[in-house]
Design an enzyme around this catalytic site. Structure first.
Site, PDB file in Angstrom:
ATOM      1  N   GLU A 299       0.882  -1.185   0.000  1.00  0.00           N
ATOM      2  CA  GLU A 299       0.000   0.000   0.000  1.00  0.00           C
ATOM      3  C   GLU A 299       0.910   1.222   0.000  1.00  0.00           C
ATOM      4  O   GLU A 299       1.800   1.323   0.849  1.00  0.00           O
ATOM      5  CB  GLU A 299      -0.861   0.041   1.262  1.00  0.00           C
ATOM      6  CG  GLU A 299      -1.274  -1.327   1.778  1.00  0.00           C
ATOM      7  CD  GLU A 299      -2.735  -1.619   1.609  1.00  0.00           C
ATOM      8  OE1 GLU A 299      -3.451  -0.703   1.202  1.00  0.00           O
ATOM      9  OE2 GLU A 299      -3.130  -2.759   1.878  1.00  0.00           O
ATOM     10  N   CYS A 333      -2.618   8.960   4.380  1.00  0.00           N
ATOM     11  CA  CYS A 333      -2.613   8.550   2.980  1.00  0.00           C
ATOM     12  C   CYS A 333      -3.942   8.910   2.335  1.00  0.00           C
ATOM     13  O   CYS A 333      -4.022   9.168   1.140  1.00  0.00           O
ATOM     14  CB  CYS A 333      -2.361   7.059   2.882  1.00  0.00           C
ATOM     15  SG  CYS A 333      -3.373   6.136   4.037  1.00  0.00           S
TER      16      CYS A 333
HETATM   17  P1  NAP Z   1       8.309   5.397   4.127  1.00  0.00           P
HETATM   18  O1  NAP Z   1       9.367   6.423   4.283  1.00  0.00           O
HETATM   19  O2  NAP Z   1       8.179   4.729   2.811  1.00  0.00           O
HETATM   20  O3  NAP Z   1       8.610   4.305   5.281  1.00  0.00           O
HETATM   21  C1  NAP Z   1       7.750   3.196   5.465  1.00  0.00           C
HETATM   22  C2  NAP Z   1       8.554   2.065   6.072  1.00  0.00           C
HETATM   23  O4  NAP Z   1       9.520   1.624   5.131  1.00  0.00           O
HETATM   24  C3  NAP Z   1       9.322   2.476   7.335  1.00  0.00           C
HETATM   25  O5  NAP Z   1       9.301   1.428   8.257  1.00  0.00           O
HETATM   26  C4  NAP Z   1      10.723   2.683   6.793  1.00  0.00           C
HETATM   27  O6  NAP Z   1      11.730   2.533   7.766  1.00  0.00           O
HETATM   28  C5  NAP Z   1      10.799   1.578   5.764  1.00  0.00           C
HETATM   29  N1  NAP Z   1      11.862   1.733   4.765  1.00  0.00           N
HETATM   30  C6  NAP Z   1      12.580   2.843   4.446  1.00  0.00           C
HETATM   31  N2  NAP Z   1      13.460   2.544   3.473  1.00  0.00           N
HETATM   32  C7  NAP Z   1      13.299   1.244   3.175  1.00  0.00           C
HETATM   33  C8  NAP Z   1      13.920   0.359   2.243  1.00  0.00           C
HETATM   34  N3  NAP Z   1      14.884   0.736   1.404  1.00  0.00           N
HETATM   35  N4  NAP Z   1      13.497  -0.930   2.206  1.00  0.00           N
HETATM   36  C9  NAP Z   1      12.508  -1.357   3.017  1.00  0.00           C
HETATM   37  N5  NAP Z   1      11.901  -0.557   3.931  1.00  0.00           N
HETATM   38  C10 NAP Z   1      12.291   0.725   3.995  1.00  0.00           C
HETATM   39  O7  NAP Z   1       6.867   5.965   4.500  1.00  0.00           O
HETATM   40  P2  NAP Z   1       6.423   6.755   5.814  1.00  0.00           P
HETATM   41  O8  NAP Z   1       6.993   8.122   5.780  1.00  0.00           O
HETATM   42  O9  NAP Z   1       6.656   5.902   7.014  1.00  0.00           O
HETATM   43  O10 NAP Z   1       4.845   6.820   5.614  1.00  0.00           O
HETATM   44  C11 NAP Z   1       4.220   7.777   4.811  1.00  0.00           C
HETATM   45  C12 NAP Z   1       3.874   7.196   3.459  1.00  0.00           C
HETATM   46  O11 NAP Z   1       3.063   6.051   3.630  1.00  0.00           O
HETATM   47  C13 NAP Z   1       3.066   8.150   2.606  1.00  0.00           C
HETATM   48  O12 NAP Z   1       3.506   8.048   1.277  1.00  0.00           O
HETATM   49  C14 NAP Z   1       1.631   7.618   2.733  1.00  0.00           C
HETATM   50  O13 NAP Z   1       0.790   7.943   1.668  1.00  0.00           O
HETATM   51  C15 NAP Z   1       1.896   6.154   2.809  1.00  0.00           C
HETATM   52  N6  NAP Z   1       0.799   5.438   3.439  1.00  0.00           N
HETATM   53  C16 NAP Z   1      -0.035   4.715   2.638  1.00  0.00           C
HETATM   54  C17 NAP Z   1      -1.123   4.046   3.191  1.00  0.00           C
HETATM   55  C18 NAP Z   1      -2.055   3.253   2.322  1.00  0.00           C
HETATM   56  O14 NAP Z   1      -2.885   2.534   2.861  1.00  0.00           O
HETATM   57  N7  NAP Z   1      -1.958   3.361   1.005  1.00  0.00           N
HETATM   58  C19 NAP Z   1      -1.341   4.109   4.563  1.00  0.00           C
HETATM   59  C20 NAP Z   1      -0.452   4.851   5.365  1.00  0.00           C
HETATM   60  C21 NAP Z   1       0.626   5.506   4.787  1.00  0.00           C
HETATM   61  P3  NAP Z   1      12.349   3.819   8.504  1.00  0.00           P
HETATM   62  O15 NAP Z   1      11.219   4.470   9.228  1.00  0.00           O
HETATM   63  O16 NAP Z   1      13.365   3.225   9.412  1.00  0.00           O
HETATM   64  O17 NAP Z   1      12.926   4.679   7.429  1.00  0.00           O
END
Ligand code: NAP
Length: 527
Positions: A299, A333
């Site tokens: 997602e 999101c």
């Molecule tokens: P993010 O920066 O993509 O991080 C999400 C998770 O991925 C975190 O645990 C992060 O760890 C980890 N991560 C970072 N780099 C990675 C890599 N290279 N490989 C694997 N995992 C990695 O997103 P966020 O800032 O936490 O959340 C906001 C985003 O989520 C927004 O784009 C929002 O739209 C989206 N979102 C979507 C939904 C949906 O249902 N579609 C729901 C909620 C949020 P670290 O924290 O340690 O960097």
């Protein structure tokens, strides 16, 4: 703790699923008493060290990372031990060992753990919410609803697994009888975001676990203390060692290691588009020793629009647009970041919206008078401020609020004159910046609504039945809301998730979700 005698009673009689009650409001007498007490209680526990949790045991690590209050960055919420590749490998190995027995535990038994965990979380709903107020800068209601949603996932997926756990009679062919059933995929990695720190983590972990897949859970680095609530819950309900493992650590260092591991069979990810696409690409490779095709449940981001057509309920639309755009600082999101207003209603609606926005107070989320709080961290603050600057170049800023001096605040910003070519109409800002687009008619509004690479939520306010019906056909998003705001999806009744670059078409809290964590098998028997 579930006792063995309770477990051995066999059939679990579950009432039909019902949604946990959402936040009763800041004026509710119980809320008025319970929230300040819970926040004070949590403040008394700040600064503790949190270990990893591997194979049913706490595991400390030399390196810790501070989780801080975004409204007061000097306030340390907790010091969280950081996993490295060696500890991650231990967790993956523990999950792999646990698979041998967990996969064959009866679905009904697995469901019991979730129901028990839901009961514990329900009793702690104010305490768990208070942690989110301080660690994530969530307002009381936003935090409460997040915990309530987590409880819903536990309750719903437990019932779903009981439904899906029963073998399906496929009928006979000649003298042969046939039936199908599901088996778990294997070891699951869960990588979670910070914005729904309990609900989304709990939902992904609960789905994997109840479907029979041991989990290695990596919380977001901005929500590690709230993420640890899952350790508390799953430990207290007596989940067998190795079935749930908690490995906080930087995604940039651990993410690839987890995703690439040949021990992993399914990755459940919620987060940004860039990280999601990277995971999908890497999971498509087949390292030596890997024996299954990895499944990615994914997602991702969004650029959601609300369309304001003629003849809507003016006051309700203002309330709902503000809440959709600025609730939890626009860090959802599902949040509305584009408001497409038809020319005919523009001069009536937009000035009134701006006037209402001027009244919204900004400050620490622990004070319920504040509508907006801080954004999650300094990196997010810098990124959003760049978009605020861009807003002044691409459009005309109608309102930009003041912000408190201390903390990671950004101004609530409303900008008009945005068109689909602008970056503000295409890129996810993930903050309290609302771009207004003036469309000449409903045709143009529909074109613009669909003009991004994302497809998560959308909304239409209109009293024209034919326009609402057209939106159902043409406004291509995962969750469409007619005459209401576009945030706050509820488990079961509003399965949530998008497609295009918003995700791989999965629906959290829906009847198909658990199937992503299982493989179907068919048995044919000749008497
Ligand atoms: P993010 O920066 O993509 O991080 C999400 C998770 O991925 C975190 O645990 C992060 O760890 C980890 N991560 C970072 N780099 C990675 C890599 N290279 N490989 C694997 N995992 C990695 O997103 P966020 O800032 O936490 O959340 C906001 C985003 O989520 C927004 O784009 C929002 O739209 C989206 N979102 C979507 C939904 C949906 O249902 N579609 C729901 C909620 C949020 P670290 O924290 O340690 O960097």
């Amino acid at each position: 703790m579930i006792t063995d005698s309770a477990r051995s009673q066999g059939i679990l009689s579950l009432s039909p699923f019902w949604n946990e009650r959402t936040f009763p409001g800041v004026d509710d007498p119980k809320v008025r008493r319970a929230f300040p007490a819970a926040i004070a209680h949590v403040r008394g526990q700040l600064g503790q060290t949190y270990p990893l949790y591997i194979d049913g045991r706490d595991v400390t690590a030399g390196q810790t990372l501070d989780s801080v209050n975004p409204a007061k960055p000097d306030e340390v919420i907790g010091k969280v031990c950081q996993g490295d590749t060696a500890k991650t490998e231990l967790a993956l190995a523990a999950a792999e060992r646990a698979l041998a027995s967990w996969r064959d535990v009866e679905p009904i038994e697995r469901a019991r753990y979730l129901i028990e965990a839901a009961g514990l979380a329900r009793r702690r709903i104010f305490e768990y919410s208070a942690w989110q107020v301080l660690e994530e800068g969530k307002q009381w209601g936003q935090a409460y609803n997040d915990v309530a949603e987590g409880i819903d996932f536990l309750e719903y997926y437990a019932r779903e697994m009981i439904r899906l756990g029963a073998p399906q009679d496929m009928g006979s062919y000649g003298s042969e009888s046939n039936y199908c059933f599901y088996q778990p995929k294997g070891v699951a990695v869960v990588i979670a975001p910070w914005n729904f720190p309990f609900a989304i983590s709990c939902g992904m972990c609960a789905a994997a676990i109840v479907a029979g897949n041991p989990v290695v859970y990596k919380p977001s680095s901005q929500a590690m203390v709230v993420g640890h609530h899952l350790v508390e819950l799953f430990r207290e309900v007596g989940l067998p060692g190795g079935v749930f493992n908690y490995v906080p650590g930087p995604g940039s260092a651990l993410g690839d290691y987890l995703v690439d591991s040949p021990k992993v069979n399914v990755v459940a990810f919620t987060g940004s588009m860039n990280v999601g696409l990277r995971i999908i690409e890497r999971a498509g490779r087949t390292p030596a020793g890997q024996t299954t095709v990895k499944k990615v449940v994914c997602e991702m981001g969004s650029k959601n629009a609300i369309v304001l057509d003629e003849e809507f309920d003016h006051d309700a639309a203002i309330r709902d647009v503000l809440y959709s755009a600025f609730g939890y600082q626009g860090q959802k999101c599902s949040a509305c970041s584009r408001l497409i207003v038809l020319d005919k209603v523009y001069n009536r609606f937009v000035p009134a919206l701006v006037e209402a926005a001027r009244k919204l107070k900004i400050g620490p989320a622990e004070d319920p008078r504040n509508y907006l709080g801080p954004v999650i961290d300094e990196k997010a603050q810098r990124s959003i401020l760049r978009y605020v600057e861009l807003a002044g170049k691409e459009g005309k800023i109608l309102y930009q609020s003041e912000v408190p001096g201390e903390g990671y605040y950004v101004p609530l910003t409303i900008v008009e004159g945005i068109t689909p070519e602008n970056r503000l109409a295409q890129e996810e800002v993930f903050g309290p910046v609302l771009s207004i687009m003036r469309a000449k008619d409903f045709d143009e509004a529909m074109d613009w609504a669909n003009s991004t690479k994302f497809a998560l939520t959308g909304g239409v306010f209109s009293s024209h039945r034919e326009h609402l019906d057209r939106a159902v056909r043409e406004f291509r998003v995962g969750n469409l809301y007619l005459n209401r705001g576009n945030v706050g999806a509820l488990v079961k009744v509003q399965p949530f998730g998008g497609f295009k670059m918003s995700g791989a078409g999965t629906k959290a809290g829906g009847p198909d979700y658990l199937l992503h964590f299982m493989d179907p098998r068919c048995v044919t028997e000749q008497p």
